[in-house]
Design an enzyme around this catalytic site. Structure first.
Site, PDB file in Angstrom:
ATOM      1  CE1 TYR A 107      20.209 -49.417 -39.736  1.00 34.33           C
ATOM      2  CE2 TYR A 107      19.970 -47.419 -38.441  1.00 34.33           C
ATOM      3  CZ  TYR A 107      20.554 -48.661 -38.641  1.00 34.33           C
ATOM      4  OH  TYR A 107      21.459 -49.130 -37.725  1.00 34.33           O
ATOM      5  CE  LYS A 108      19.816 -52.840 -38.613  1.00 33.59           C
ATOM      6  NZ  LYS A 108      20.344 -53.254 -37.324  1.00 33.59           N
TER       7      LYS A 108
ATOM      8  CG  ASP B 203      18.923 -53.597 -30.324  1.00 40.65           C
ATOM      9  OD1 ASP B 203      18.074 -53.404 -31.222  1.00 40.65           O
ATOM     10  OD2 ASP B 203      20.113 -53.260 -30.429  1.00 40.65           O
TER      11      ASP B 203
ATOM     12  CG  PHE C  68      24.682 -55.468 -33.983  1.00 40.33           C
ATOM     13  CD1 PHE C  68      24.672 -56.070 -35.231  1.00 40.33           C
ATOM     14  CD2 PHE C  68      25.170 -54.182 -33.867  1.00 40.33           C
ATOM     15  CE1 PHE C  68      25.138 -55.377 -36.350  1.00 40.33           C
ATOM     16  CE2 PHE C  68      25.636 -53.484 -34.975  1.00 40.33           C
ATOM     17  CZ  PHE C  68      25.629 -54.087 -36.219  1.00 40.33           C
TER      18      PHE C  68
ATOM     19  NE  ARG D 142      22.060 -60.109 -42.256  1.00 42.09           N
ATOM     20  CZ  ARG D 142      22.034 -58.983 -41.542  1.00 42.09           C
ATOM     21  NH1 ARG D 142      21.720 -59.031 -40.253  1.00 42.09           N
ATOM     22  NH2 ARG D 142      22.318 -57.817 -42.073  1.00 42.09           N
TER      23      ARG D 142
HETATM   24  C1  LIG Z   1      21.550 -52.583 -36.862  1.00 40.37           C
HETATM   25  C2  LIG Z   1      21.819 -52.768 -35.427  1.00 40.37           C
HETATM   26  C3  LIG Z   1      22.455 -51.770 -34.663  1.00 40.37           C
HETATM   27  C4  LIG Z   1      22.978 -50.532 -35.329  1.00 40.37           C
HETATM   28  O1  LIG Z   1      23.210 -49.496 -34.451  1.00 40.37           O
HETATM   29  P1  LIG Z   1      23.415 -48.020 -35.034  1.00 40.37           P
HETATM   30  O2  LIG Z   1      23.741 -47.190 -33.881  1.00 40.37           O
HETATM   31  O3  LIG Z   1      22.140 -47.639 -35.730  1.00 40.37           O
HETATM   32  O4  LIG Z   1      24.521 -48.090 -36.044  1.00 40.37           O
HETATM   33  C5  LIG Z   1      22.574 -51.966 -33.306  1.00 40.37           C
HETATM   34  N1  LIG Z   1      22.135 -53.102 -32.721  1.00 40.37           N
HETATM   35  C6  LIG Z   1      21.558 -54.090 -33.435  1.00 40.37           C
HETATM   36  C7  LIG Z   1      21.078 -55.313 -32.736  1.00 40.37           C
HETATM   37  C8  LIG Z   1      21.398 -53.967 -34.798  1.00 40.37           C
HETATM   38  O5  LIG Z   1      20.867 -54.954 -35.509  1.00 40.37           O
END
Ligand SMILES: *Cc1c(COP(=O)(O)O)cnc(C)c1O
Length: 398
Positions: A209-210, A184, A113, A357
């Site tokens: 939040y996911k 992560d 990400f 998705r």
């Molecule tokens: C959703 C997601 C994030 C989001 O990071 P935030 O700091 O919460 O905005 C980071 N890394 C991955 C792999 C994600 O899927």
């Protein structure tokens, strides 16, 4: 056996909606409004500053961390909650680099990400000490783990395709070469069984939040293996992680031997109230049951789409052992098709360049939802509904 009809009833869902986006933002637990109202009326309003002691606000970073820990196979006292995932990635990678001062390579992959990579880019620039971030194709990561690597930083489940790294194998190889690993868990925590302790993980972080359904902007979490925490030098050395935060010493001393040192500053206690409600829904969930149902739903979804939706092809691995808990399909006109689906209350999302998705979240999604979603997708493709001009318009968030 986990009773998924019970968990389904714990979430608010608009009439007729099929919500296949719990991998981006989980739905609202029905108990959340009462929890937040209770916090407002019976904690903040009445206790004011005393609430830090009388209502245990100060240590909620840790008590909530322990509740999350049970869902990701972490030891007690090895997780704290707070801040954002981006910040937690920064903290974890910075800690690894300090623990491996002779090494200059951070190894990730080009499917990670972007924010994870951006945070490392920023860290590398800040340190200005010749660090290199390597981002090979995901399948080449294993081969690139060498004695040069200080830190392997990976997202276990690819946010686009759902492809899953072999956590245990990567940790084993990294350790054999003296490297540390940061995981992560954004698309793993609450999505599939994770065994941080059993797999010998060093560092991990994730968001709530996911799949955990903690609400928009809910706090992140960080895990540090108990065997390492005493040696971790916090790069973000905030007062909330100080050995004696209320001594107000001018010099920083990290909380000795404790995960508390990964805390930074005052957390959002109101968000914690919502997160508590969200975690209540996980109390009786067995992660193996969750995984079994996720796999069954994903297989059904893939089979039906492939049989009924010509031109829509599976992205990512077909082998369920190599997948997380969302399904990605490639389709040339994926963006307008997704908008047409959303218009008919099938909520998924779109990831450039052409990926549709769909999050598969057994806590509140069942077979009927999957079959109805495919009916609607089939209709949109047959009738070419997606060609309507209103479905071509892009919003700020896709
Ligand atoms: C959703 C997601 C994030 C989001 O990071 P935030 O700091 O919460 O905005 C980071 N890394 C991955 C792999 C994600 O899927």
């Amino acid at each position: 056996m986990t009773d998924f009809s019970k968990t389904r009833a714990m979430f608010e869902m608009p009439e007729g909606m099929i919500y296949l986006n719990g991998n981006s933002l989980g739905p609202m637990p029905k108990s959340a409004p009462a929890k937040i109202a209770d916090f407002m009326n019976n904690e903040w309003a009445t206790e004011l500053i005393r609430g830090w002691n009388t209502k245990g606000w100060f240590m909620q970073t840790n008590t909530l961390g322990d509740r999350i820990g049970k869902l990701v196979g972490a030891e007690p006292d090895s997780i704290v909650v707070g801040d954002t995932l981006s910040i937690k990635v920064f903290q974890a990678v910075a800690a690894c680099l300090a623990l491996r001062p002779d090494r200059k390579v951070i190894l990730s992959d080009n499917g990670n990400f972007p924010t994870d990579l951006y945070m490392v880019e920023g860290l590398v620039k800040l340190k200005d000490a010749g660090y290199a971030l390597r981002t090979p194709d995901p399948q080449d990561v294993m081969d690139q783990i060498t004695d040069e690597v200080a830190c392997v930083m990976l997202t276990e489940v690819d946010y686009r395709t759902g492809r899953k790294h072999d956590m245990k194998a990567i940790i084993e190889k990294a350790h054999a070469h003296g490297a540390l690993v940061v995981w992560d868990l954004a698309h793993s925590a609450g999505a599939l069984p994770v065994d941080l302790s059993g797999d010998g993980a060093d560092f991990a972080c994730g968001c709530t939040y996911k799949f955990f359904n903690g609400g928009p902007g809910a706090p992140a979490f960080i895990y540090v293996a108990p065997r390492l925490i005493g040696d971790v030098e916090p790069a973000l050395s905030g007062w909330y992680g100080h050995a004696a935060p209320f001594a107000f010493d001018v010099n920083y001393r990290p909380m000795p031997e404790k995960i508390d040192r990964m805390r930074i500053g005052t957390p959002s206690i109101a968000s914690f109230a919502i997160l508590e409600a969200a975690l209540d829904a996980w109390e009786d969930v067995d992660m193996n049951d969750l995984r079994a149902k996720s796999i069954a739903l994903q297989e059904l979804f893939i089979k039906e789409v492939e049989a009924r939706c010509p031109g829509v092809t599976l992205a990512g691995p077909r082998d369920m052992n190599a997948r997380g808990s969302h399904v990605a399909f490639e389709f040339e006109n994926g963006f307008p098709v997704m908008q047409a689906l959303i218009d008919q209350k099938v909520i998924g999302d779109f990831r450039a360049p052409n990926i549709m998705r769909f999050g598969i979240t057994p806590l509140f999604i069942d077979e009927d939802d999957i079959l109805r979603a495919v009916d609607i997708l089939e209709g949109i493709l047959k009738n070419e509904t997606w060609k309507e001009p209103r479905f071509q318009v892009r919003g700020a968030v896709t």
